[in-house]
Scaffold this motif. Structure first.
Motif, mmCIF file in Angstrom:
data_model
loop_
_atom_site.group_PDB
_atom_site.id
_atom_site.type_symbol
_atom_site.label_atom_id
_atom_site.label_comp_id
_atom_site.label_asym_id
_atom_site.label_seq_id
_atom_site.Cartn_x
_atom_site.Cartn_y
_atom_site.Cartn_z
ATOM 1 N N LEU A 210 -62.378 8.286 -2.287
ATOM 2 C CA LEU A 210 -61.667 9.396 -2.936
ATOM 3 C C LEU A 210 -61.486 9.177 -4.441
ATOM 4 N N ASN B 212 -68.976 25.229 -12.205
ATOM 5 C CA ASN B 212 -68.949 26.481 -11.431
ATOM 6 C C ASN B 212 -69.528 27.660 -12.198
ATOM 7 N N ARG C 281 -58.293 14.866 5.817
ATOM 8 C CA ARG C 281 -59.611 15.465 6.095
ATOM 9 C C ARG C 281 -60.001 16.457 4.998
ATOM 10 N N ARG C 282 -58.995 17.213 4.520
ATOM 11 C CA ARG C 282 -59.286 18.189 3.456
ATOM 12 C C ARG C 282 -59.712 17.459 2.185
ATOM 13 N N SER C 283 -58.984 16.374 1.837
ATOM 14 C CA SER C 283 -59.319 15.635 0.602
ATOM 15 C C SER C 283 -60.730 15.070 0.674
ATOM 16 N N MET D 115 -63.242 16.118 2.531
ATOM 17 C CA MET D 115 -64.226 17.192 2.487
ATOM 18 C C MET D 115 -64.388 17.725 1.063
ATOM 19 N N GLU D 116 -63.252 17.952 0.383
ATOM 20 C CA GLU D 116 -63.326 18.492 -0.985
ATOM 21 C C GLU D 116 -63.993 17.498 -1.920
ATOM 22 N N LYS D 117 -63.703 16.212 -1.676
ATOM 23 C CA LYS D 117 -64.287 15.176 -2.542
ATOM 24 C C LYS D 117 -65.816 15.203 -2.419
ATOM 25 N N LYS D 118 -66.294 15.375 -1.158
ATOM 26 C CA LYS D 118 -67.742 15.380 -0.944
ATOM 27 C C LYS D 118 -68.406 16.440 -1.808
ATOM 28 N N THR D 119 -67.760 17.616 -1.898
ATOM 29 C CA THR D 119 -68.390 18.696 -2.659
ATOM 30 C C THR D 119 -68.297 18.455 -4.164
ATOM 31 N N ARG D 120 -67.408 17.522 -4.584
ATOM 32 C CA ARG D 120 -67.267 17.285 -6.029
ATOM 33 C C ARG D 120 -68.077 16.092 -6.510
ATOM 34 N N GLU E 128 -66.373 11.654 -10.180
ATOM 35 C CA GLU E 128 -66.826 12.979 -9.754
ATOM 36 C C GLU E 128 -67.867 13.542 -10.705
#
Ligand SMILES: Nc1ncnc2c1ncn2[C@@H]1O[C@H](COP(=O)(O)OP(=O)(O)OP(=O)(O)O)[C@@H](O)[C@H]1O
Length: 550
Positions: free
Chosen positions: A317, A409, A96-98, A100-105, A321
Motif C-alpha cells: 500500500l 485521468n 480490501r477497498r484500499s 483494490m484502489e491501490k492496484k489501479t493507481r 504510485e
C-alpha cells in the motif's frame, strides 16, 4: 521483546479510527469469557464445602451472587462479540477497498514486471491472513492473558502457595512457546512464498494451454510445476513439524502441571490447610490457567505469522504510485502542434535505449501512420503518450500543455487507445462496449457498434448484444474483438485516437471490416496508427518512419 511489542502495536495502529473501539471490546470480551469461567469454577466449592461441613447458612446468598456474576459476564460477552465483529468487518471492507484502489493507481510497469498469478495468490493469502489477525488472532492471543490474570486473583485468595507454584510452571510454558515464534513466522513466510510460486506455475499452464499443446511443452511445464509443488510441500511439512512439536511440548506441560497440583493439593488437604471445596475450585481454575498459558504460548507465534502478512500488505500500500512527469520544459514562443514529442529519450528499466532524441509533431485532425521494424519502439510511443511510462529526457505535450499538467485521468480521457490485442471483460457485448461511456443509452451503443462495422455480426450471435464473450473475449474471433474495441472507442468520443493495428493475423474479409471501422473512427480526429501494411498506411495523410527519426 521490544521489537515484538512494537510489531503488535503497529499492527493495531493500522486499525486507524477503529482501534480504540476494537481494543475496548477485545478486553470486555475477554472479561466476559473469564467471568463465566471463574464463576463456574467457584460454584462447586460452595456446594461441596456446605455439604461436607453441614453448614448451609450462606450457601444460598453465595450461589445467587455467582449466578448473577455469571449472567452479567454472559451478557457482556455477547454484546462485546457483536461490536467487536462489527469493528472487524468494517476494517476488512476498508482493507480490501484500499488494496483494490491501490492496484489501479500503480504504474503499468509494475504489472508488466510481475507475474499476475503469483501477485494474485500472494495478495489473496496476505489479505486473508491480515483479516484473520483482527478477526481471531488478537482475540486468541490476548483473551488467555485476561483469563490468566482474572483467574489468578481468586486463586490467590483461595491458596497463594499452590498458585505461585502453578504460575511458575505456566511461565515456563509461555517462554518455551515464545522461543519458537521466529521459526513459526519464517515457516509461514516460506510456505506463503512457495504457494505463490505454485500458483504462478498453475496460471502459466492454464493461460498458455494452447501454446503448451502446440509445442508439446507438457513435460517441461509439468516438471516446473512438480518442482514448485515439492518446494511447497517441503515448506508446509516443516511448518506442520514445528506445530506438532509445540503441541507435544504443551501436552507435556499440562500433564506436569496436573501431577504437581494433585500431589501438593492432597498433602494440603491431609494437613488440614485447605478444604475439599477449595481444592476442586483450585483444580478448575488451574485448568483454566493452564489452558490460558498454553493458548497464549501457542497463539503468539501464530499472531506474528499473521502480522508478517499485514506488513507485506502495508508495504504494497505504500508502493510508489503512478505519476506523470515530464523531464524538460518547452521554451516559449514555439510553434505548437497538437501532439508534440521533442528530443525524447526513453529506455525501460535496466534495458537498452528504445527512443533517442525522438521528435514528432502531429497537427490537429491529422492522421499519421507510424511504421518501422519490429521492436523499434512504436508501441512505446503510445505508452508514453498515455502516461504509462515517463520519458527519461525531453518533452511531450498535447495541445501545448505537457502531459504532467493534465494528470493521468484528464490525459486518458482525451485518448481512445485500441491495442493490438484488445482486452474484453467476461460479460455481454453490450457491457463491453459500454465501458467506453458508462452513461451511454442502448441506442448509442448500437450506433457505435454500427459505426464500428460490428452490429451485423453481433446480431448473428445468439442473444445479440447479450451474448457473453467468454474469458478475455475468447468466444469471439480476433477481428470481432477489434471491432468491439473500436465500438468502445466510438462511444468514448475522445479527440485523439491511438490505434495499434493488428490486421496481419486477419483474413481479407475481417481486415476489410476492421479498416473500414478504423476509417470511420478517425473522422475529424487526431490519430496515430501503427501499421505494417499498405492497407493501413492508406488511411493516413502522413507517414512517420521510426527508424529514420531515432
Ligand atoms: N515492459 C517492457 N519492459 C522492458 N522492455 C520492453 C517492454 N516493452 C517493450 N520492451 C522493449 O522495448 C523495445 C520496443 O518495444 P515496442 O513494443 O515499443 O516495439 P514495437 O515497435 O511496437 O514492436 P512491434 O512492431 O513488434 O509491436 C523492444 O526491444 C522491447 O523488447
Amino acid at each position: 521483546m521490544k521489537h515484538y511489542l512494537s510489531q503488535i502495536k503497529e499492527a493495531l495502529d493500522y486499525l486507524g479510527k477503529e482501534k480504540r473501539l476494537y481494543l475496548v471490546f477485545l478486553l470486555s470480551l475477554g472479561l466476559g469469557y473469564s467471568g463465566m469461567a471463574i464463576t463456574i469454577s467457584l460454584i462447586p466449592q460452595v456446594l461441596i464445602d456446605a455439604s461436607v461441613s453441614g453448614n448451609y447458612e450462606h450457601m444460598k446468598e453465595k450461589l445467587f451472587l455467582y449466578a448473577g456474576l455469571f449472567f452479567m459476564s454472559f451478557l457482556t460477552s455477547i454484546l462485546s462479540q457483536y461490536i467487536y465483529r462489527r469493528c472487524v468487518l468494517r476494517f476488512q471492507a476498508g482493507l480490501r477497498r484500499s488494496v483494490m484502489e491501490k492496484k489501479t493507481r500503480l504504474p503499468v510497469s509494475y504489472f508488466e514486471n510481475s507475474h499476475s498469478g503469483e501477485f494474485l495468490s500472494q495478495m489473496i493469502y496476505d489479505i486473508n491472513k491480515a483479516e484473520e489477525l483482527y478477526r481471531s488472532k488478537y482475540k486468541e492471543a490476548f483473551n488467555p492473558i485476561v483469563a490468566l490474570i482474572t483467574s489468578v486473583i481468586p486463586m490467590f485468595l483461595l491458596d497463594h502457595t499452590l498458585t505461585m507454584l502453578l504460575l511458575f510452571i505456566s511461565l515456563l510454558c509461555v517462554l518455551a512457546n515464545a522461543a519458537f515464534s521466529e521459526r513459526v513466522k519464517t515457516a509461514g513466510r516460506l510456505t506463503a512464498g512457495a504457494s505463490a510460486k505454485l500458483s504462478e506455475r498453475s496460471t502459466d499452464i492454464l493461460s498458455g494451454i494452447l501454446t503448451i499443446k502446440e509445442y508439446q511443452l507438457n513435460e517441461v511445464l509439468s516438471g516446473k510445476f512438480r518442482t514448485a509443488n515439492k518446494e511447497y510441500a517441503g515448506n508446509a511439512l516443516n511448518r506442520e513439524k514445528i506445530g506438532a512439536f509445540l503441541e507435544a511440548m504443551n501436552s507435556g506441560f499440562t500433564v506436569l502441571c496436573s501431577i504437581v497440583f494433585l500431589v501438593a493439593g492432597s498433602v494440603m488437604v491431609q494437613s488440614g490447610k485447605t478444604t475439599y471445596g477449595t481444592l476442586v475450585a483450585l483444580m478448575n481454575l488451574e485448568s483454566s490457567i493452564i489452558w490460558s498459558a498454553l493458548s497464549a504460548g501457542k497463539r503468539f507465534p501464530e499472531l506474528f505469522d499473521n502480522i508478517a502478512s499485514l506488513e507485506r500488505i502495508q508495504s504494497f500500500l505504500t508502493m510508489e504510485e503512478e505519476v506523470i512527469h515530464v523531464p524538460d520544459r518547452l521554451e516559449e514562443n514555439q510553434n505548437q502542434s497538437f501532439i508534440e514529442f521533442k528530443n525524447v529519450d526513453f529506455s525501460y528499466k535496466n534495458n537498452r535505449e528504445v527512443l533517442n532524441h525522438f521528435n514528432m509533431q502531429i497537427n490537429q485532425n491529422e492522421v499519421a501512420v507510424i511504421t518501422g521494424r519490429s521492436g523499434c519502439g512504436k508501441s512505446t510511443i503510445f505508452k508514453l503518450l498515455l502516461g504509462f511510462y515517463n520519458a527519461d529526457k525531453g518533452y511531450i505535450a498535447i495541445d501545448g500543455k505537457s502531459l504532467e499538467e493534465y494528470g493521468a485521468n484528464e490525459l486518458r480521457q482525451m485518448i481512445a487507445y485500441i491495442p493490438q490485442r484488445p482486452y474484453l471483460f467476461y460479460g455481454t457485448i453490450e457491457k463491453n462496449i459500454r465501458f467506453g461511456n458508462p452513461q451511454a443509452s442502448f441506442e448509442q451503443i448500437v450506433q457505435a457498434a454500427k459505426a464500428a462495422c460490428a452490429h451485423d455480426f453481433i446480431m448473428e450471435l445468439p442473444g445479440g448484444y447479450d451474448y457473453v464473450v467468454g474469458d478475455k473475449g475468447s468466444k469471439l474471433s480476433f477481428g470481432q474483438r477489434q471491432r468491439i474495441a473500436i465500438a468502445r472507442a466510438f462511444l468514448k468520443d475522445a479527440p485523439i485516437i491511438l490505434f495499434d493495428e493488428a490486421t496481419s493475423g486477419l483474413d481479407y474479409e475481417s481486415e476489410r471490416f476492421v479498416l473500414q471501422a478504423a476509417e470511420q473512427l478517425i473522422q475529424n480526429k487526431t490519430a496515430l496508427i501503427i501499421s505494417h501494411r499498405e492497407s493501413g498506411v492508406r488511411l493516413c495523410n502522413r507517414k512517420i518512419e521510426i527508424s529514420s527519426v531515432r
